[in-house]
Design a protein around this motif. Structure first.
Motif, PDB file in Angstrom:
ATOM      1  N   ASP A   1     -20.398  58.700  37.893  1.00  0.00           N
ATOM      2  CA  ASP A   1     -19.501  58.896  39.047  1.00  0.00           C
ATOM      3  C   ASP A   1     -18.167  58.207  38.801  1.00  0.00           C
ATOM      4  N   LYS A   2     -18.243  56.980  38.329  1.00  0.00           N
ATOM      5  CA  LYS A   2     -17.027  56.200  38.079  1.00  0.00           C
ATOM      6  C   LYS A   2     -16.181  56.838  36.977  1.00  0.00           C
ATOM      7  N   ALA A   3     -16.836  57.367  35.952  1.00  0.00           N
ATOM      8  CA  ALA A   3     -16.105  58.031  34.865  1.00  0.00           C
ATOM      9  C   ALA A   3     -15.408  59.293  35.372  1.00  0.00           C
ATOM     10  N   LEU A   4     -16.103  60.084  36.189  1.00  0.00           N
ATOM     11  CA  LEU A   4     -15.481  61.286  36.754  1.00  0.00           C
ATOM     12  C   LEU A   4     -14.289  60.923  37.637  1.00  0.00           C
ATOM     13  N   GLN A   5     -14.433  59.885  38.432  1.00  0.00           N
ATOM     14  CA  GLN A   5     -13.330  59.453  39.297  1.00  0.00           C
ATOM     15  C   GLN A   5     -12.156  58.951  38.464  1.00  0.00           C
ATOM     16  N   PHE A   6     -12.442  58.247  37.379  1.00  0.00           N
ATOM     17  CA  PHE A   6     -11.399  57.763  36.479  1.00  0.00           C
ATOM     18  C   PHE A   6     -10.614  58.942  35.894  1.00  0.00           C
ATOM     19  N   ILE A   7     -11.328  59.964  35.449  1.00  0.00           N
ATOM     20  CA  ILE A   7     -10.668  61.160  34.902  1.00  0.00           C
ATOM     21  C   ILE A   7      -9.793  61.807  35.965  1.00  0.00           C
ATOM     22  N   LEU A   8     -10.312  61.930  37.166  1.00  0.00           N
ATOM     23  CA  LEU A   8      -9.558  62.535  38.258  1.00  0.00           C
ATOM     24  C   LEU A   8      -8.306  61.724  38.572  1.00  0.00           C
ATOM     25  N   ASP A   9      -8.433  60.413  38.597  1.00  0.00           N
ATOM     26  CA  ASP A   9      -7.299  59.535  38.922  1.00  0.00           C
ATOM     27  C   ASP A   9      -6.232  59.538  37.832  1.00  0.00           C
ATOM     28  N   LYS A  10      -6.622  59.671  36.578  1.00  0.00           N
ATOM     29  CA  LYS A  10      -5.690  59.544  35.455  1.00  0.00           C
ATOM     30  C   LYS A  10      -5.134  60.870  34.948  1.00  0.00           C
ATOM     31  N   SER A  11      -5.636  61.976  35.460  1.00  0.00           N
ATOM     32  CA  SER A  11      -5.183  63.270  34.945  1.00  0.00           C
ATOM     33  C   SER A  11      -4.348  63.991  36.000  1.00  0.00           C
ATOM     34  N   GLU A  12      -3.793  65.101  35.574  1.00  0.00           N
ATOM     35  CA  GLU A  12      -3.021  65.934  36.496  1.00  0.00           C
ATOM     36  C   GLU A  12      -3.835  67.148  36.901  1.00  0.00           C
ATOM     37  N   GLY A  13      -5.090  66.932  37.196  1.00  0.00           N
ATOM     38  CA  GLY A  13      -5.944  68.019  37.629  1.00  0.00           C
ATOM     39  C   GLY A  13      -6.612  68.756  36.492  1.00  0.00           C
ATOM     40  N   PRO A  14      -7.694  68.203  35.960  1.00  0.00           N
ATOM     41  CA  PRO A  14      -8.384  68.892  34.867  1.00  0.00           C
ATOM     42  C   PRO A  14      -8.969  70.204  35.359  1.00  0.00           C
ATOM     43  N   THR A  15      -9.057  71.183  34.482  1.00  0.00           N
ATOM     44  CA  THR A  15      -9.715  72.433  34.846  1.00  0.00           C
ATOM     45  C   THR A  15     -11.191  72.380  34.513  1.00  0.00           C
TER      46      THR A  15
END
Length: 84
Positions: free
Chosen positions: A14-28
């Motif tokens: 969960d934390k890794a997914l949230q990190f990706i969401l926070d640090k990216s510009e909207g992954p597809t």
């Protein structure tokens, strides 16, 4: 990567997914490497986290290791195919 998060109601995935969401510009889509194997309860927790993330943010989470690629197939898709 070390992320300080004292929330014990979320998994590391969960934390890794949230990190990706926070640090990216909207992954597809997101590819999780070697996230299966080992304990069944951990595998089920990863699947649960991926499902919740996909439903909330509408991003695809795929799983890959040296022998396979997997993703969640939703009941809605299965029902739609039954009517064709």
């Amino acid at each position: 990567m070390v992320a300080k998060d004292l929330n014990q109601d979320t998994t590391d995935f969960d934390k890794a997914l949230q990190f990706i969401l926070d640090k990216s510009e909207g992954p597809t889509s997101i590819v999780a490497m070697n996230s299966f194997g080992g304990r069944l309860d951990h595998t089920l927790a990863v699947l649960n986290s991926a499902h919740a993330f996909e439903m909330k943010y509408r991003y695809s989470v795929q799983f890959m290791n040296e022998s396979c690629i997997a993703r969640i197939i939703y009941q809605v898709l299965l029902q739609a195919n039954q009517h064709n």
